[in-house]
Design an enzyme around this catalytic site. Structure first.
Site, mmCIF file in Angstrom:
data_model
loop_
_atom_site.group_PDB
_atom_site.id
_atom_site.type_symbol
_atom_site.label_atom_id
_atom_site.label_comp_id
_atom_site.label_asym_id
_atom_site.label_seq_id
_atom_site.Cartn_x
_atom_site.Cartn_y
_atom_site.Cartn_z
ATOM 1 N N ASP A 71 2.113 2.837 -30.752
ATOM 2 C CA ASP A 71 3.192 4.024 -30.836
ATOM 3 C C ASP A 71 2.907 5.264 -29.924
ATOM 4 O O ASP A 71 1.618 5.198 -29.478
ATOM 5 C CB ASP A 71 2.968 4.622 -32.222
ATOM 6 C CG ASP A 71 4.283 5.785 -32.207
ATOM 7 O OD1 ASP A 71 5.321 5.588 -32.075
ATOM 8 O OD2 ASP A 71 4.008 6.839 -32.622
ATOM 9 N N ASP A 125 9.728 30.457 -32.304
ATOM 10 C CA ASP A 125 9.679 28.859 -32.314
ATOM 11 C C ASP A 125 8.228 28.529 -32.524
ATOM 12 O O ASP A 125 7.345 28.782 -31.425
ATOM 13 C CB ASP A 125 10.032 28.277 -31.030
ATOM 14 C CG ASP A 125 10.065 26.814 -30.877
ATOM 15 O OD1 ASP A 125 9.405 26.096 -32.100
ATOM 16 O OD2 ASP A 125 10.607 26.275 -29.987
ATOM 17 N N PHE A 167 15.443 26.641 -34.708
ATOM 18 C CA PHE A 167 15.862 25.322 -34.498
ATOM 19 C C PHE A 167 16.392 24.444 -35.752
ATOM 20 O O PHE A 167 15.740 24.591 -36.850
ATOM 21 C CB PHE A 167 14.995 24.550 -33.758
ATOM 22 C CG PHE A 167 15.071 23.094 -33.506
ATOM 23 C CD1 PHE A 167 15.829 22.707 -32.328
ATOM 24 C CD2 PHE A 167 14.771 22.261 -34.282
ATOM 25 C CE1 PHE A 167 16.016 21.484 -31.818
ATOM 26 C CE2 PHE A 167 15.254 20.610 -33.905
ATOM 27 C CZ PHE A 167 15.827 20.386 -32.677
ATOM 28 N N THR A 168 17.526 23.714 -35.708
ATOM 29 C CA THR A 168 17.798 22.879 -36.434
ATOM 30 C C THR A 168 18.279 21.340 -35.941
ATOM 31 O O THR A 168 18.459 21.261 -34.753
ATOM 32 C CB THR A 168 19.069 23.385 -37.425
ATOM 33 O OG1 THR A 168 20.142 23.264 -36.525
ATOM 34 C CG2 THR A 168 18.857 24.799 -37.881
ATOM 35 N N ALA A 169 18.085 20.435 -36.979
ATOM 36 C CA ALA A 169 18.572 19.056 -36.441
ATOM 37 C C ALA A 169 19.862 18.742 -35.933
ATOM 38 O O ALA A 169 20.291 18.251 -35.106
ATOM 39 C CB ALA A 169 17.855 17.864 -37.455
ATOM 40 N N THR A 227 22.152 21.587 -34.672
ATOM 41 C CA THR A 227 22.507 22.235 -33.714
ATOM 42 C C THR A 227 21.655 21.696 -32.425
ATOM 43 O O THR A 227 21.876 21.763 -31.282
ATOM 44 C CB THR A 227 22.124 23.734 -33.860
ATOM 45 O OG1 THR A 227 20.888 23.854 -34.287
ATOM 46 C CG2 THR A 227 23.123 24.509 -34.911
ATOM 47 N N LYS A 230 17.863 27.985 -26.178
ATOM 48 C CA LYS A 230 17.127 26.844 -25.486
ATOM 49 C C LYS A 230 17.286 25.608 -26.272
ATOM 50 O O LYS A 230 17.368 25.876 -27.522
ATOM 51 C CB LYS A 230 15.702 27.040 -25.055
ATOM 52 C CG LYS A 230 14.865 27.121 -26.078
ATOM 53 C CD LYS A 230 13.395 27.008 -25.840
ATOM 54 C CE LYS A 230 12.448 26.604 -26.803
ATOM 55 N NZ LYS A 230 12.781 27.154 -28.093
ATOM 56 N N ASP A 259 2.256 4.551 -40.012
ATOM 57 C CA ASP A 259 2.204 5.530 -41.092
ATOM 58 C C ASP A 259 3.196 5.823 -41.770
ATOM 59 O O ASP A 259 3.059 6.330 -42.939
ATOM 60 C CB ASP A 259 1.206 6.931 -40.706
ATOM 61 C CG ASP A 259 2.346 7.668 -39.557
ATOM 62 O OD1 ASP A 259 3.276 7.281 -39.259
ATOM 63 O OD2 ASP A 259 1.749 8.820 -39.020
ATOM 64 N N ASP A 278 7.838 2.235 -41.070
ATOM 65 C CA ASP A 278 6.837 1.396 -40.499
ATOM 66 C C ASP A 278 6.610 0.172 -41.336
ATOM 67 O O ASP A 278 6.159 -0.726 -41.154
ATOM 68 C CB ASP A 278 5.663 2.018 -40.099
ATOM 69 C CG ASP A 278 5.882 3.177 -38.763
ATOM 70 O OD1 ASP A 278 6.823 2.813 -37.903
ATOM 71 O OD2 ASP A 278 5.308 4.231 -38.636
#
Length: 711
Positions: A327, A364, A406-408, A410, A424, A547, A551
């Site tokens: 990985d 952030d 921050f969001t998944a 936007t 950003k 992990d 996986d």
């Protein structure tokens, strides 16, 4: 206050532990004489049967009815028993270190109570107290729920389904730093015997009493559940076949010699004691006595590196690995992307871009966000103050600011300040943001984004209202020294493939920098599984680490699957090895240990077989010289007497086993070389060494016996 042990105290404790292991191993060597144990090792079982037989012959000689002098039969018997005991001692010593580790683990496994939940409250931790009953930890069963709060010992293996807590896992991993365990992520598995330090968690039990991770560790490290590997079984069968062949040959020698004596009228028929000695020296006793210790020591070397192998098969498979799936994040790279450059567009000053990026990163708390703040401060000298975490940040005006997390969805973050909307984020999200605010993204922006991606970096676009200010270049740093290690693996014929969720351009750049042979970009669980199956269909052995729950399918398919101890329960159950340190790069060390195990077994087998060839020159002429005097010409060692030659060979046969025990336990020094070079070195060092050692050793023993007038 607890006193910290000094250097001499630590050395004294280690010396006591070593002495305890040696003393226990000596006792176990005698206990292993049980025929039910010895029969698992056919070669040494034959030696034990021969020892019992010569013991009866010695008793007859003492009573005056012996076929040879009592001292000679007694000496042969004594050294035959020592041969068996030395072989047993090598196995007991290898197991002893595992048993010492198991004893330490057993002391950490305490009988404790558990807070078993009576129901399933709708909202844990939100004002409603979970109802539970206190039961013994042994009463917990799979799929039941229990509550663990600060100060509690975790009573059973399980998976966190609610809450978050700081857990001390030093009893299992040896690592003093506590770890976070929480629900819904890749760090949800908890191990019985560890302790909750803060907060609370609700856990679903995943193992019944006696079948938990700690119980399995104890059984594995003390060798109670060790099974022979396929190669070990094959070698045992081969050695057993050699033993049967020589047993048949030796059984025919007595009537053959009796006929020769009768026909020639001279000499004496071969005695039973001599025949037993001849058999023991002919069969591969050296490797037969050391073979169990080699396999156990291979697993022990993994344990020393805090890796638990679920079977010896996994350790052996590691030595045959052709392909390593690694990985990217945390294995090949450091895992935390760092800001390395500000790239302005459209005539914007670099300082303006840095200030805007820094403002957008104030809230952030990710490593990337903090690195942007730090780079702006260091490169442009922007003054800052500490907010929350002690990270120096740009000091904004006193006007109220509204931070945008921050969001998944936007995929951007920022701040609204003094009427300006500073953001950003990912390039596509930011281009859409610019258009929504009446702006147009310049053409050079996309060119710059592509350039950063091709260089292996991650581009973040910074914008203010409808104006794109530029790009922040984030880079995941490749770990030092990996390029050289991959070169060593390539010399051994092992291919390395990097797995990453990055886009192909970024993946290609990092793969080139790290020096891996290939890469899989935008990897999904299905893509990983498909890659492993394709490699295995081509006849390759595949190893990988993982992990997460996603996986688990690939780990179950891989030949060598290493799960992180901090990972999820499905990942740990699918793997055949568990790394207690949760260090993905340890996969490379595991492969090296597997290679060393196979090298050690091959080297000592070569030495043993070459050793037997040389012993023939000592014992065969001495055995048959009474029947065929002309065979005295083959006595190239010029041994004193036939009895001295036979006794010297038997003594050497016993001593060489105990002399090779340290090498069997420590392993042959590992070298990253190709198979052809390893074979040449093996033949030169251990082949020629095995031929020369008996000539020197048997001659020296013969000189000592002659000087002491024992023959």
């Amino acid at each position: 206050m607890t006193d910290i042990p000094t250097g001499p105290q630590v050395q004294k404790r280690e010396a006591v532990e070593r002495w305890t292991i040696y003393r226990r191993s000596v006792v176990d060597a005698f206990l292993y004489l049980d025929p039910r144990v010895m029969v698992r090792n056919p070669v040494m079982f034959v030696v034990e049967v021969g020892s019992v037989f010569t013991t009866f012959l010695f008793a007859q000689a003492v009573l005056g009815r012996g076929e040879a002098p009592a001292w000679f039969i007694g000496a042969i018997t004594f050294w035959l028993w020592l041969t068996v005991l030395f072989a047993n001692f090598s196995q007991a010593l290898a197991e002893g270190r595992g048993k010492a580790r198991a004893a330490a683990l057993r002391r950490t496994r305490q009988q404790t109570t558990a807070k078993r939940l009576k129901g399933v409250p709708a909202e844990w931790g939100k004002g409603r107290r979970a109802e539970y009953e206190v039961v013994a930890s042994t009463d917990l069963r799979t799929d039941q729920l229990y509550l663990a709060e600060a100060g509690d010992l975790i009573p059973a293996d399980g998976e966190v389904i609610a809450g978050v807590a700081l857990v001390d896992e030093s009893a299992v991993t040896g690592e003093s730093a506590p770890v976070i365990r929480e629900s819904g992520g890749d760090r949800s598995a908890v191990t019985g015997g560890t302790r909750v330090l803060s907060d609370w968690i609700v856990v679903r039990v995943t193992a019944d009493p006696g079948q938990g991770f700690l119980d399995r560790m104890i059984n594995l490290v003390e060798g109670a559940k060790r099974q022979k590997t396929p190669n070990e079984i094959a070698l045992t069968i081969l050695l057993a076949a050699f033993t049967m062949v020589f047993l048949v040959v030796v059984a025919t020698l007595r009537p053959f010699s009796a006929y020769s004596v009768l026909a020639s009228g001279r000499g004496d028929a071969l005695g039973l004691t001599v025949l037993v000695a001849l058999l023991v020296c002919l069969i591969p006793t050296t490797i037969g006595g050391l073979l169990p210790a080699i396999g156990i020591a291979g697993m022990e070397r993994l344990i020393q590196r805090n890796v638990i192998a679920m079977s010896g098969r996994a350790v052996e498979a590691a030595g045959d690995v052709d392909v390593l799936l690694l990985d990217k994040t945390g294995t090949i790279t450091l895992g935390n992307r760092q800001a390395v450059d500000f790239l302005p567009v459209g005539g914007v000053e670099a300082t303006q871009l840095a200030e805007a990026a820094q403002l957008a990163s104030l809230a952030d708390e990710t490593p990337e966000g903090r690195s942007i703040v730090e780079l702006a401060k260091n490169r442009f000298g922007l003054r800052g103050r500490s907010i929350g975490t002690g990270v120096p940040v740009f000091d904004p005006p006193d006007a109220p600011a509204r931070f945008i997390p921050f969001t998944a969805q936007t995929r951007l973050s920022g701040v609204d300040l003094d009427g300006a909307r500073i953001r950003k984020g990912a390039p596509d999200s930011m281009i859409a943001f610019v258009k929504e605010n009446g702006g147009v993204a310049p053409e050079e922006l996309q060119t710059m984004v592509d350039s950063v991606a091709r260089a292996g970096g991650t581009p973040l676009v910074v914008a203010r209202n409808g104006e794109a200010l530029g790009v922040v270049h984030l880079k995941d740093i490749v770990k030092g020294g990996l390029h050289e290690r991959f070169m060593h693996l390539r010399k051994m014929g092992i291919a390395t493939i990097m797995i990453t969720g990055d886009n192909p351009l970024t993946a290609a750049a990092i793969a080139a920098e790290a020096g891996v042979d290939d890469f899989l970009a935008q990897a999904t669980p299905e893509a990983k599984l498909k890659l492993i199956r394709e490699q295995q269909a081509g006849g390759r052995m595949v190893a990988m680490t993982g992990d997460g729950t996603n996986d688990a399918p690939a780990l179950a398919q891989a030949d060598v699957a290493v799960a992180m101890n901090t990972g999820t329960q499905p990942a740990r159950e699918a793997a055949n090895m568990i790394d207690l340190d949760s260090n993905p790069t340890k996969l490379i060390e595991i492969v090296e240990i597997g290679k060393q195990l196979l090298m050690t077994r091959g080297s000592l087998t070569t030495f043993s077989l070459a050793n037997d060839v040389s012993k023939y020159f000592a014992i065969i002429p001495a055995t048959f010289v009474a029947v065929y005097p002309d065979l005295g010409a083959l006595n190239v060692m010029r041994l004193a007497t036939p009895q001295s030659a036979i006794l010297s060979a038997v003594i050497f046969n016993a001593l060489i086993i105990i002399a090779l025990v340290p090498l069997a336990l420590r392993g042959v020094p590992y070298r990253a070389q190709g198979a052809a070079q390893l074979l040449r070195d093996n033949l030169l060092i251990y082949g020629l060494g095995g031929l020369a050692a008996p000539f020197i050793g048997i001659k020296l023993i013969d000189l000592v016996l002659t000087a002491l007038h024992l023959t």
